[in-house]
Scaffold this active site. Structure first.
Site, PDB file in Angstrom:
ATOM      1  N   ASP A   1       3.337 101.433 -90.065  1.00  0.00           N
ATOM      2  CA  ASP A   1       4.089 102.375 -90.888  1.00  0.00           C
ATOM      3  C   ASP A   1       4.693 101.758 -92.142  1.00  0.00           C
ATOM      4  OD1 ASP A   1       5.794 100.928 -89.289  1.00  0.00           O
ATOM      5  OD2 ASP A   1       7.051 102.625 -88.696  1.00  0.00           O
TER       6      ASP A   1
ATOM      7  N   GLU B   1      -4.361  92.055 -85.533  1.00  0.00           N
ATOM      8  CA  GLU B   1      -4.014  91.263 -86.719  1.00  0.00           C
ATOM      9  C   GLU B   1      -4.496  89.821 -86.617  1.00  0.00           C
ATOM     10  OE1 GLU B   1      -1.041  94.637 -86.415  1.00  0.00           O
ATOM     11  OE2 GLU B   1      -1.849  93.124 -85.021  1.00  0.00           O
TER      12      GLU B   1
ATOM     13  N   HIS C   1      13.062  99.745 -86.039  1.00  0.00           N
ATOM     14  CA  HIS C   1      12.018  99.217 -85.161  1.00  0.00           C
ATOM     15  C   HIS C   1      11.306  98.064 -85.869  1.00  0.00           C
ATOM     16  CE1 HIS C   1      10.033 102.047 -87.834  1.00  0.00           C
ATOM     17  NE2 HIS C   1       8.874 101.509 -87.539  1.00  0.00           N
ATOM     18  N   HIS C   2      10.706  97.206 -85.105  1.00  0.00           N
ATOM     19  CA  HIS C   2      10.023  95.997 -85.575  1.00  0.00           C
ATOM     20  C   HIS C   2      10.987  94.913 -86.067  1.00  0.00           C
ATOM     21  CE1 HIS C   2       6.548  98.307 -84.931  1.00  0.00           C
ATOM     22  NE2 HIS C   2       6.202  98.620 -86.152  1.00  0.00           N
TER      23      HIS C   2
ATOM     24  N   GLY D   1      -8.946  74.292 -84.666  1.00  0.00           N
ATOM     25  CA  GLY D   1      -9.582  74.398 -83.354  1.00  0.00           C
ATOM     26  C   GLY D   1      -9.045  75.498 -82.460  1.00  0.00           C
TER      27      GLY D   1
ATOM     28  N   ASP E   1     -19.064  81.734 -74.064  1.00  0.00           N
ATOM     29  CA  ASP E   1     -18.594  82.930 -73.371  1.00  0.00           C
ATOM     30  C   ASP E   1     -17.075  82.951 -73.239  1.00  0.00           C
ATOM     31  OD1 ASP E   1     -18.944  80.715 -71.701  1.00  0.00           O
ATOM     32  OD2 ASP E   1     -19.236  81.920 -69.907  1.00  0.00           O
TER      33      ASP E   1
ATOM     34  N   ASN F   1     -22.093  79.387 -70.425  1.00  0.00           N
ATOM     35  CA  ASN F   1     -22.018  78.289 -69.464  1.00  0.00           C
ATOM     36  C   ASN F   1     -20.863  78.510 -68.490  1.00  0.00           C
ATOM     37  OD1 ASN F   1     -20.109  77.782 -71.514  1.00  0.00           O
ATOM     38  ND2 ASN F   1     -21.470  76.270 -72.454  1.00  0.00           N
TER      39      ASN F   1
ATOM     40  N   GLY G   1     -17.658  79.566 -68.522  1.00  0.00           N
ATOM     41  CA  GLY G   1     -16.288  79.067 -68.632  1.00  0.00           C
ATOM     42  C   GLY G   1     -16.069  78.179 -69.836  1.00  0.00           C
TER      43      GLY G   1
ATOM     44  N   GLU H   1     -13.308  72.223 -72.356  1.00  0.00           N
ATOM     45  CA  GLU H   1     -12.171  71.800 -71.543  1.00  0.00           C
ATOM     46  C   GLU H   1     -12.655  71.069 -70.288  1.00  0.00           C
ATOM     47  OE1 GLU H   1      -9.736  72.108 -73.193  1.00  0.00           O
ATOM     48  OE2 GLU H   1      -9.719  73.978 -74.302  1.00  0.00           O
TER      49      GLU H   1
END
Length: 599
Positions: free
Chosen positions: A56, A79, A144-145, A443, A473, A500, A502, A506
């Site tokens: 708004d 956003e 608001h916000h 990253g 994925d 793969n 997952g 990591e």
């Protein structure tokens, strides 16, 4: 006078004309709304698309955007993705910028991670935040916000940490000047800028006189005597090593628009040239003197030897982050190193501030071209794809990336996700006029999907043939919504989904069999139908073997690229590219050494 010098002088003249215009008590009679003043400035710089989400406090401005003849509103799903898209757009549109518009508070904070990434990676993104009216800001009602404590400027304070400039519009008389300064800072420093637009300022009128004076990046003019001394110093060092020089290019070559000056330098001198990961595609990788990617101690052995045995290394636009330097493992002694940057030069241990490479490179080209007869004879091993020997029943990272080399075409814009794709693509030579877009320093997983939307739009505006995205994925699940506007807008990226099961990057770092690195296995071949608009044709494939991949990459219908396409590539959950495994290994070794030293 070089072209760079002429451009800089013209930019300085225009800047002074703008300052003079600001001092005039009467700026002409033709008026334009502040909202349209801002849009005109963006259009002048080649901005044809604006990203964001309506709220708004920005709706009045979005009316002007939607009615603008040259700028299209690209509605995003959130956003954060809009910030990623603006980042991707800016990386492809040279000498322009990406633009995101959000609403006050909730919208702008949602975009913060994407803006921070653009700051980290030096990408010019203008963040326009629609904010409450100046009357509301003065009386601070419980809107608001807000945070509920009357601090209307809290979000601007947050933005100061991740932008190079903030402009809070509060005075109509200075609004045009503030807008011009914000955009100029964004272009010049190649970093994000934050600009507020109060709801009651959108239709307020200002003089249009300043719009007759163009905005441009301001490039510092090198102090002549210091610059001459630096050129002398570099020439002397090159003479001392009889022209045995290697050039190493990096990200800032692209960020600060010196690709043309650098290429002229390389052609005239004949020096061998290599690239750091963030500098990949800054140089035509089919150039006869280009030798590949240097990543410190984890570099391909042949490339590593050819770089490190040189008696002198000239780095251009270096950015030695951990993933960009093989975990800080450059074997380049300072005494044999010359670094050229946008705002300083370092020759061995001496640093010369305010000497930038934009103007320095043409002078070095003139002075060092005398070494071409010697330098051009230094052997350079061609940078070529190296498929593994033998065949496998499954698709491995070591097979997949070299195989993709022959799939790429001249002019492709290739986007790689933080993770296995960022590492795998480094061993793949790219064709002429192609561009690699990646986020190695910040990253943020999922960045590539939002960025690919901005990249695809920019590529379409520039007439570039294909946008190709490589994403895992796990990363895709973070930002998958942004495929929806790709379909809605009729864009046709090719999305290679590396399934793969997952977070493999990591798993490679830690927790190979931990549940926190697992994700749900979506029905990926139904994804485009789910996110589509019921009328746009889409194509999806699931590929499980090298034979199936070979068949797909030679299929005429697939290669015709008539519609958005998703190709799911099934890979082993623990398989990773060579460079990623080597990066992790050296990090573990250094951590162990540090722990031992601490005992």
């Amino acid at each position: 006078m070089s072209a760079a010098t002429a451009e800089s002088l013209q930019a300085e003249v225009d800047r002074l004309r703008l300052e003079l215009q600001t001092l005039k008590s009467k700026q002409g009679v033709e008026k334009v709304s502040i909202g349209n003043y801002l849009l005109t400035r963006l259009a002048q710089l080649g901005v044809k698309s604006m990203f964001g989400v309506p709220g708004d406090f920005n709706l009045g401005f979005l009316d002007l955007v939607e009615d603008h003849p040259d700028i299209e509103w690209i509605g995003n799903c959130n956003e954060l993705n809009a910030a990623y898209a603006a980042d991707g757009y800016a990386r492809v549109k040279n000498n322009s910028l990406g633009v995101i518009t959000t609403t006050f508070g909730v919208g702008e904070l949602s975009a913060t991670n994407g803006i921070a990434g653009a700051f980290s990676e030096m990408v010019p993104v203008l963040h326009i935040a629609g904010v409450p009216s100046t009357i509301q800001q003065k009386h601070r009602p419980l809107l608001h916000h807000t945070l509920g404590d009357g601090r209307y400027g809290a979000y601007a304070e947050i933005s100061k940490q991740i932008t190079c400039h903030t402009a809070w519009l509060s005075n109509v008389d200075t609004a045009a000047q503030q807008i011009d300064e914000a955009i100029t800072q964004c272009l010049t420093k190649a970093r994000p800028v934050y600009l507020t637009l109060p709801t009651d300022f959108v239709q307020q009128k200002v003089s249009s006189e300043r719009l007759h004076i163009p905005l441009a990046r301001i490039v510092i003019q090198n102090e002549p005597q210091t610059e001459e001394y630096v050129v002398d110093q570099i020439e002397q060092r090159v003479k001392e090593v009889d022209g045995d020089v290697v050039v190493l290019v990096d990200a800032c070559v692209v960020r600060y628009d010196v690709k043309a000056e650098l290429m002229a330098f390389l052609e005239a001198t004949g020096f061998p040239v290599y690239a750091a990961p963030m500098g990949k595609s800054a140089i035509d990788e089919t150039w006869k003197r280009y030798g590949g990617i240097y990543v410190g101690s984890i570099t391909d052995p042949v490339i590593k030897e050819n770089v490190e045995k040189a008696k002198l290394i000239i780095s251009v636009g270096s950015l030695k982050s951990d993933f960009n330097s093989g975990n800080f493992s450059y074997n380049i002694p300072t005494r044999r190193h010359i670094e050229l940057h946008s705002d300083h030069v370092q020759v061995a241990y001496a640093i010369y501030k305010d000497i930038g490479f934009k103007h320095l490179l043409p002078k070095l080209t003139e002075r060092l071209q005398q070494f071409y007869p010697t330098a051009s004879k230094i052997p350079v091993v061609p940078f070529e794809a190296k498929p593994p020997k033998g065949t496998t029943a499954i698709i491995t990272q070591r097979y997949f990336w070299p195989r993709m080399a022959s799939y790429f075409r001249s002019g492709d814009v290739i986007v790689t996700e933080t993770g296995t794709a960022n590492f795998g693509i480094l061993d793949v030579p790219l064709p002429p006029k192609s561009t690699l877009v990646s986020q190695i320093l910040w990253g943020s997983i999922g960045w590539s999907v939002g960025a690919a939307l901005g990249v695809a739009i920019a590529a379409k505006e520039l007439g570039l043939p294909r946008t190709i995205l490589f994403v895992g994925d796990g990363s895709l699940q973070l930002t998958v919504q942004e495929i929806s506007p790709m379909i809605r807008l009729g864009l046709k990226p090719i999305i290679f989904l590396l399934n793969n099961h997952g977070y493999v990057i990591e798993r490679t770092i830690h927790g190979k069999h931990r549940k926190y690195n697992d994700i749900a296995d979506w029905k990926w071949n139904q994804l485009l139908d789910t996110l589509g608009d019921r009328k746009t044709e889409t194509k999806s494939y699931t590929i499980t073997t090298p034979k199936e991949l070979e068949s797909l990459l030679t299929d005429k219908e697939f290669l015709s690229n008539k519609t958005i396409t998703l190709v799911e590539i099934i890979m082993d959950r623990l398989d990773a590219p060579r460079l990623l495994e080597d990066q992790v290994a050296i990090a573990e070794k250094m951590a162990a050494q540090a722990a031992q030293a601490a005992k």
